[in-house]
Design an enzyme around this catalytic site. Structure first.
Site, PDB file in Angstrom:
ATOM      1  N   ASP A  17       0.831  -1.194   0.000  1.00  0.00           N
ATOM      2  CA  ASP A  17       0.000   0.000   0.000  1.00  0.00           C
ATOM      3  C   ASP A  17       0.867   1.246   0.000  1.00  0.00           C
ATOM      4  OD1 ASP A  17      -2.581   1.534   0.475  1.00  0.00           O
ATOM      5  OD2 ASP A  17      -1.360   2.162   2.199  1.00  0.00           O
ATOM      6  N   TYR A  46       3.009  10.178   0.127  1.00  0.00           N
ATOM      7  CA  TYR A  46       4.140   9.646   0.881  1.00  0.00           C
ATOM      8  C   TYR A  46       5.461  10.080   0.241  1.00  0.00           C
ATOM      9  CZ  TYR A  46       0.632   6.469   2.914  1.00  0.00           C
ATOM     10  OH  TYR A  46      -0.468   5.935   3.534  1.00  0.00           O
ATOM     11  N   LYS A  64      -3.671   5.781  -3.589  1.00  0.00           N
ATOM     12  CA  LYS A  64      -4.725   6.678  -3.087  1.00  0.00           C
ATOM     13  C   LYS A  64      -4.886   7.890  -3.992  1.00  0.00           C
ATOM     14  CE  LYS A  64      -3.591   5.027   1.526  1.00  0.00           C
ATOM     15  NZ  LYS A  64      -2.234   4.472   1.293  1.00  0.00           N
TER      16      LYS A  64
END
Length: 333
Positions: A49, A54, A80
């Site tokens: 994930d 990030y 995401k």
């Protein structure tokens, strides 16, 4: 391997959360990031994930590189949407907690166009046309405060949920959901879209079960899978004193002390109990854990496989340290 009830998509019970590959709080070298993914693969993890946020795109790039030579059907990949990453030369080390962020600044956009653009950008950064699960990232009051209604309207009236549904219907993604730190917005989202999965960080843990009845029990009934993140509540259950990305308040420290005392009585490491506890709920299909090193990854696996006696779980409930109706693991499960 466990399946999402709605889609049948398979996830390993333990997944690798890849925020550390983006340098969360501390830098991680390219070589160490690649080695960490290789180590996760070697011990059987097949769910990874990541997110554009990030490391300001750094994690997605590293995850894509590390998985580039793997047979695509052999692993499950989630990312995401909700932030577009715009070039910005003013980005500096430490911004938003990223030790070495790339020169891209996140701009929130949950609209139809924003979700589609974010998805396409992630495909390119990952070097992979297939993203199995696409989560809406960090929608909610915790992130947006008084701007929450504005961004929620982008998802609902502005077509964000419609974009997700179209991507799933076309087969471009296998599953859609939310990746959030608050259960309330996940419950609201279930009234707006048929979600396959919710990656819920920190709200269903050994320390707190606030999401139990209003969310997890409902998810179990309707077939929306829960992927648990933040099983250590930002680390307070693993000994670092942090809760919700900040220093733990006194009441949290006190509860952790009581949990620790019970664990000592039964010779159970507190992190082992924290990692195993969420799996008892029927809605939970996987836990994603981060790691800063191969040794930390290996330690997580030891904790997952640690034998925890049924008497410990019974005492946990009897002493009021978890919600009375919270399911607990069966010994040896």
């Amino acid at each position: 391997m466990r399946a999402l009830p709605r889609s049948g998509l398979q996830l390993t019970a333990l997944g690798l959360g890849c925020s550390q590959l983006g340098g969360l709080y501390r830098p991680m070298s390219f070589a160490d990031a690649t080695a960490l993914v290789e180590a996760a693969w070697s011990v059987g993890l097949r769910y990874f994930d990541t997110a554009p946020y990030y490391g300001y795109t750094l994690s997605e790039r590293r995850v894509g590189h590390a998985l580039a030579t793997r047979e695509r059907d052999a692993f499950t990949l989630s990312s995401k949407a909700g932030r577009l990453m715009r070039p910005d030369a003013s980005v500096r080390p430490g911004d938003d907690g990223w030790a070495e962020p790339l020169a891209f600044r996140p701009v929130f956009d949950y609209s139809y166009g924003g979700i589609m653009r974010s998805y396409e950008d992630s495909q390119q950064r990952l070097g992979n046309p297939r993203i199995d699960i696409l989560y809406v990232h960090d929608i909610g009051v915790m992130t947006h405060g008084e701007r929450h209604t504005h961004y929620w309207d982008q998802l609902v009236a502005g077509g964000g949920f419609r974009a997700l549904a179209e991507l799933r219907a076309s087969g471009e993604v296998r599953a859609i959901g939310l990746g959030v730190n608050e259960w309330e917005v996940a419950a609201d989202a279930m009234n707006e879209a048929a979600l396959d999965a919710i990656l819920l960080a920190g709200r269903y843990t050994l320390l707190e079960q606030t999401a139990l009845e209003p969310l997890l029990d409902v998810c179990a009934r309707v077939g929306t899978a829960i992927v648990v993140g933040g099983v250590f509540n930002s680390g307070v259950l693993a000994g670092n004193g942090r809760f919700n990305y900040a220093d733990a308040p006194a009441e949290v420290v006190e509860k952790v002390r009581r949990l620790s005392e019970l664990c000592e009585r039964f010779a159970v490491p507190l992190p082992a109990a924290a990692l195993q506890f969420p799996f008892a709920h029927p809605a939970v299909v996987s836990c994603v854990v981060g790691a800063r090193s191969i040794a930390q990854l290996q330690q997580n696996i030891v904790w997952l496989e640690q034998r925890v006696p049924a008497s410990f779980w019974a005492a946990l409930s009897n002493e009021g340290l978890i919600a009375a109706n919270a399911p607990v693991p069966e010994e040896g499960a």
